[in-house]
Design an enzyme around this catalytic site. Sequence first.
Site, PDB file in Angstrom:
ATOM      1  CG  ASP A 100      -1.738   1.180   1.454  1.00 18.58           C
ATOM      2  OD1 ASP A 100      -1.583   2.143   0.689  1.00 18.58           O
ATOM      3  OD2 ASP A 100      -2.574   1.148   2.385  1.00 18.58           O
ATOM      4  CG  ASP A 118      -5.448   0.510   0.990  1.00 18.43           C
ATOM      5  OD1 ASP A 118      -5.296  -0.730   0.974  1.00 18.43           O
ATOM      6  OD2 ASP A 118      -5.450   1.182   2.027  1.00 18.43           O
ATOM      7  CE1 TYR A 134      -4.689   9.931   5.985  1.00 19.28           C
ATOM      8  CE2 TYR A 134      -4.528   7.539   6.187  1.00 19.28           C
ATOM      9  CZ  TYR A 134      -4.533   8.808   6.765  1.00 19.28           C
ATOM     10  OH  TYR A 134      -4.350   8.934   8.113  1.00 19.28           O
ATOM     11  CD  GLN A 191      -0.958   2.195   5.070  1.00 24.01           C
ATOM     12  OE1 GLN A 191      -1.733   3.118   5.140  1.00 24.01           O
ATOM     13  NE2 GLN A 191      -1.364   0.947   4.884  1.00 24.01           N
ATOM     14  CG  ASN A 232      14.663 -10.877   0.670  1.00 23.38           C
ATOM     15  OD1 ASN A 232      13.468 -10.591   0.799  1.00 23.38           O
ATOM     16  ND2 ASN A 232      15.060 -12.101   0.393  1.00 23.38           N
ATOM     17  CE1 TYR A 275      -3.455  -1.517  11.805  1.00 22.17           C
ATOM     18  CE2 TYR A 275      -3.977   0.825  11.740  1.00 22.17           C
ATOM     19  CZ  TYR A 275      -4.176  -0.461  11.281  1.00 22.17           C
ATOM     20  OH  TYR A 275      -5.086  -0.682  10.284  1.00 22.17           O
ATOM     21  CE  LYS A 298      -5.247  -6.241  11.373  1.00 23.44           C
ATOM     22  NZ  LYS A 298      -4.509  -7.017  12.330  1.00 23.44           N
ATOM     23  CG  ASP A 299      -0.039  -7.395   8.699  1.00 27.24           C
ATOM     24  OD1 ASP A 299       0.720  -6.428   8.782  1.00 27.24           O
ATOM     25  OD2 ASP A 299      -0.608  -7.919   9.664  1.00 27.24           O
ATOM     26  CD  GLN A 315      -8.121 -28.449 -12.823  1.00 27.49           C
ATOM     27  OE1 GLN A 315      -9.023 -27.672 -12.640  1.00 27.49           O
ATOM     28  NE2 GLN A 315      -8.320 -29.723 -12.984  1.00 27.49           N
ATOM     29  CB  SER A 316      -2.706 -32.441 -13.125  1.00 24.11           C
ATOM     30  OG  SER A 316      -3.335 -32.033 -14.303  1.00 24.11           O
TER      31      SER A 316
HETATM   32  P1  13P Z   1      -7.710 -33.169 -13.211  1.00 26.12           P
HETATM   33  O1  13P Z   1      -7.461 -34.384 -12.372  1.00 26.12           O
HETATM   34  O2  13P Z   1      -7.216 -33.278 -14.606  1.00 26.12           O
HETATM   35  O3  13P Z   1      -7.201 -31.931 -12.542  1.00 26.12           O
HETATM   36  O4  13P Z   1      -9.307 -33.005 -13.372  1.00 26.12           O
HETATM   37  C1  13P Z   1     -10.114 -32.701 -12.324  1.00 26.12           C
HETATM   38  C2  13P Z   1     -11.141 -31.719 -12.753  1.00 26.12           C
HETATM   39  O5  13P Z   1     -10.914 -30.878 -13.606  1.00 26.12           O
HETATM   40  C3  13P Z   1     -12.414 -31.773 -12.042  1.00 26.12           C
HETATM   41  O6  13P Z   1     -13.174 -30.601 -12.143  1.00 26.12           O
HETATM   42  P1  13P Z   2      -5.058  -0.609   5.070  1.00 31.54           P
HETATM   43  O1  13P Z   2      -4.235  -1.563   5.883  1.00 31.54           O
HETATM   44  O2  13P Z   2      -5.731  -1.275   3.928  1.00 31.54           O
HETATM   45  O3  13P Z   2      -4.228   0.581   4.656  1.00 31.54           O
HETATM   46  O4  13P Z   2      -6.234  -0.095   5.996  1.00 31.54           O
HETATM   47  C1  13P Z   2      -5.923   0.588   7.168  1.00 31.54           C
HETATM   48  C2  13P Z   2      -7.104   1.080   7.916  1.00 31.54           C
HETATM   49  O5  13P Z   2      -6.908   1.671   8.948  1.00 31.54           O
HETATM   50  C3  13P Z   2      -8.464   0.848   7.440  1.00 31.54           C
HETATM   51  O6  13P Z   2      -9.427   1.428   8.281  1.00 31.54           O
HETATM   52 MG    MG Z   3      -4.083   2.028   3.370  1.00 34.61          MG
HETATM   53 MG    MG Z   4      -4.836  -2.234   2.308  1.00 28.70          MG
END
Ligand code: 13P
Ligand code: 13P
Ligand code: MG
Ligand code: MG
Length: 369
Positions: A11, A52, A90, A94, A104, A233, A236-237, A246-247
């Site tokens: 965000d 957001d 806003y 953030q 990283n 605070y 939120k996360d 599938q498969s």
């Molecule tokens: P697969 O085993 O090929 O994923 O098929 C399952 C399927 O698509 C059921 O909806």
């Molecule tokens: P976000 O974590 O989506 O920015 O929301 C914060 C918040 O205080 C919502 O009321």
């Molecule tokens: Mg926000």
């Molecule tokens: Mg958010």
Amino acid sequence: MKTTISMIKADVGGFPGHVSVHPELMKIAEEMLAKAKKEKKITDYFVGKCGDDLNLILSHTKGVDNKEIHSLAWDVFKAGTEVAKKLKLYGAGQDLLSDAFSGNIRGMGPGVAELEFPERKSEPIICFMMDKTDPGAFNLPVYRMFADPFNTPGLVIDPTMQGGFRFEVYDTVQGRKITFKTPEEMYSMLAFVGSRSRYVIKRVYPGPGNKVPENEAVCCVSTEKLSQIAGQYVGKDDPVAIVRAQSGLPAVGEVLEPFSFPHLVAGWMRGSHQGPLMPCSMEQATPTRLDGPPRVVALGFQLADGKLVGPFDIFADVAYDYTRQKANKIAEYMRRHGPFEPHRLPEEDLEYTNLPKLQEKFKDRFSKI
Ligand code: 13P
Ligand code: 13P
Ligand code: MG
Ligand code: MG
């Protein structure tokens, strides 16, 4: 050759308040990733949003935790922050908790989910994005996809799924992890992941006998907890997750089925309330009612040599109208509790909000009973 899918989100400014991502932010992200694709730094990309939160879906061949990829995402968020500052959006910047990139992006504010695998003959993936909640919101649906035979018929009728799955669970309080094997350890695992504010499912791996090798993760959830990084605070996360389907893995419909139940998650207004998780399209992911209710968007892709064929905006489908209606009813019911639990989160989950400051302010006014 292996493909890596990196979902990295932040965000970097809301419009208005915490409701949505401004088109100018989408535009700068789009431009920067188009350039990176042209320069062959990434194979493909999609710029998504949920509430957001700006979500970058990147496909490449560089593996997980790659410095160049994380640095690219960081640069996009930094550039987005500049745009957000100019528009005075806003909470500009953030989720960027540092000024300098460390190599990283994990632990620096943004949420990250990454999977690396050799593409199968056909490789459907679902990219989930949530807003106004935290990583624990994925515990119930991910458990149901991979371990609940009442959700996933494949667990019962597909012989290659009878070996079950392994769940890597993080203890976000003590910073340790554990792996549970289902169905054998299902009850024990539920004892932990039912406490979704502390224990979060990080990854899922196939069990023995699956067509997908046992060491290849098939689901990854972003588990970054902003408050634990920042010590206060700061929003939120709002997590993301990637699930392969599938498969030998749950079919696309089995991956989506848990979201037909709008279960109660933590987040909503000021990150401090329980509310129903409402599945909706990317366009409908605009939490307005008391900054909510919390949302989940699902984007479906087929991978073709790293190319993201899609997205298909899954919860736009009318099949989720009933769930949305039910979520609105639950939202109405929960709202009537006002500042009382269980609408408001319990005290221990509010430790990073302003509540402790209030407790401190009044501590001398208390006398022994
Ligand atoms: P697969 O085993 O090929 O994923 O098929 C399952 C399927 O698509 C059921 O909806
Ligand atoms: P976000 O974590 O989506 O920015 O929301 C914060 C918040 O205080 C919502 O009321
Ligand atoms: Mg926000
Ligand atoms: Mg958010």
